[in-house]
Design an enzyme around this catalytic site. Sequence first.
Site, mmCIF file in Angstrom:
data_model
loop_
_atom_site.group_PDB
_atom_site.id
_atom_site.type_symbol
_atom_site.label_atom_id
_atom_site.label_comp_id
_atom_site.label_asym_id
_atom_site.label_seq_id
_atom_site.Cartn_x
_atom_site.Cartn_y
_atom_site.Cartn_z
ATOM 1 N N GLU A 35 29.311 35.720 49.274
ATOM 2 C CA GLU A 35 29.104 34.269 49.142
ATOM 3 C C GLU A 35 28.193 33.965 47.955
ATOM 4 O O GLU A 35 28.426 33.001 47.222
ATOM 5 C CB GLU A 35 28.524 33.701 50.442
ATOM 6 C CG GLU A 35 29.397 33.948 51.672
ATOM 7 C CD GLU A 35 29.249 35.364 52.236
ATOM 8 O OE1 GLU A 35 28.365 36.116 51.757
ATOM 9 O OE2 GLU A 35 30.025 35.723 53.138
ATOM 10 N N SER A 36 27.152 34.776 47.765
ATOM 11 C CA SER A 36 26.295 34.481 46.606
ATOM 12 C C SER A 36 27.000 34.879 45.309
ATOM 13 O O SER A 36 26.719 34.302 44.252
ATOM 14 C CB SER A 36 24.909 35.137 46.736
ATOM 15 O OG SER A 36 25.000 36.529 46.787
ATOM 16 N N ASN A 165 38.120 37.921 53.437
ATOM 17 C CA ASN A 165 37.256 39.040 53.059
ATOM 18 C C ASN A 165 37.112 40.077 54.174
ATOM 19 O O ASN A 165 35.993 40.413 54.598
ATOM 20 C CB ASN A 165 35.868 38.493 52.703
ATOM 21 C CG ASN A 165 35.529 38.768 51.260
ATOM 22 O OD1 ASN A 165 36.018 39.734 50.679
ATOM 23 N ND2 ASN A 165 34.683 37.936 50.686
ATOM 24 N N LEU A 225 47.036 38.525 44.442
ATOM 25 C CA LEU A 225 48.004 39.628 44.386
ATOM 26 C C LEU A 225 47.550 40.731 43.439
ATOM 27 O O LEU A 225 48.369 41.496 42.929
ATOM 28 C CB LEU A 225 49.370 39.073 43.953
ATOM 29 C CG LEU A 225 49.944 37.942 44.829
ATOM 30 C CD1 LEU A 225 51.217 37.373 44.213
ATOM 31 C CD2 LEU A 225 50.228 38.437 46.242
ATOM 32 N N GLY A 256 37.591 39.326 43.928
ATOM 33 C CA GLY A 256 38.053 38.228 44.789
ATOM 34 C C GLY A 256 37.069 37.064 44.787
ATOM 35 O O GLY A 256 37.462 35.897 44.873
ATOM 36 N N ASP A 257 35.788 37.390 44.701
ATOM 37 C CA ASP A 257 34.780 36.317 44.655
ATOM 38 C C ASP A 257 34.855 35.585 43.319
ATOM 39 O O ASP A 257 34.705 34.361 43.263
ATOM 40 C CB ASP A 257 33.373 36.902 44.857
ATOM 41 C CG ASP A 257 33.270 37.675 46.165
ATOM 42 O OD1 ASP A 257 33.934 37.279 47.133
ATOM 43 O OD2 ASP A 257 32.549 38.686 46.202
ATOM 44 N N ASP A 293 29.011 43.586 40.961
ATOM 45 C CA ASP A 293 29.795 42.566 41.649
ATOM 46 C C ASP A 293 29.725 41.219 40.940
ATOM 47 O O ASP A 293 30.571 40.357 41.157
ATOM 48 C CB ASP A 293 29.282 42.389 43.085
ATOM 49 C CG ASP A 293 29.372 43.679 43.883
ATOM 50 O OD1 ASP A 293 29.762 44.706 43.307
ATOM 51 O OD2 ASP A 293 29.040 43.664 45.081
#
Length: 317
Positions: A35-36, A165, A225, A256-257, A293
């Site tokens: 989330e961060s 997630n 994808l 993804g984030d 990340d």
Amino acid sequence: MDIITLGETMVLFTPNKTGMLRYMDQFSAQIGGSESNVAIGLARMGHKVGWISRLGNDEFGRKIFQYLRGEGIDLSQVEFDNNFPTGIYFKEMLNSEEVRVQYYRSNSAASHMQPGDLNEKYIASAKYLHISGITPILSDGCYEAILKSIEIARKSSVKVVFDPNLRRTLCSESSCKDILLEISSKADIVLPGKAEGQFLTGEASPENIAKILHENGSSNVVIKLGEKGAYYSAGGDEGYLPAHPVKQVVDPVGAGDGFAAGVLSGLLDGLDIKKSVHRGTVIGSLVTMVLGDIEGLPDRSRLEGITNQLSNEDVAR
Ligand code: KDG
């Protein structure tokens, strides 16, 4: 606030070479938390973002706090917990495409979040509430806090964005599935990866995954994808978008984030869903080319340079 998100952020230890963790002896300390990560991606694009969490009242908690404050994220709803520590995790870089993570987060400060931690007015002030499927599986208190945050958001016409997630190491298959489907049913936008969509719906094609998630209650579904790009189905509009080219994957964790930050940033800028998803594919790909990340998340001028089809080298020259 444009977006408020809530979840756990940990200190991340990354080894300085590839191989199994047992052979590693040097690590660098970064931070990460789904989330961060999204909050940082959005803040770098100039949006107003708030993050709700608990951190241990320890050095790692302060490291995370300082980092996120440095990114310009509102931390007025972050509590320091005297009783439980900040979680940590290690990456194991077997090779650039095979990265495993080892968590040390059970009983962490963030896992003790409770519905009572939530400030209703704060959540109601946002345009979007972003949540991921990691938080509700951390503990019963976190699960209740997520449900409460959604209830506040829906009551206040704040749009709920949900990234499932899936973290299979943190819950059993059946409880993960029930919780993620329950939260999907309350979300305006759901952003699963293809494997997550398949896990949740039993369907393999993006069209069928989206159909079932629509029937389950979410009107907008965007499916990641990976190297094939993304599929979206929203408000009667649907389509595929190719992936943004990746020169070399260095570390896929956090892509993804980055994708979620790109989609949300586009929507906040008033772009249509197709252009927003395109922005998601660009930011997601940038994240994979940098170790960490969050380190690959671009700021707005970099993104504009890329979308104007200028490479970094062109800009530098
Ligand atoms: O999406 C990336 C996250 O998984 C990572 O930053 C750490 O939040 C994290 C988690 O729970 O794995």
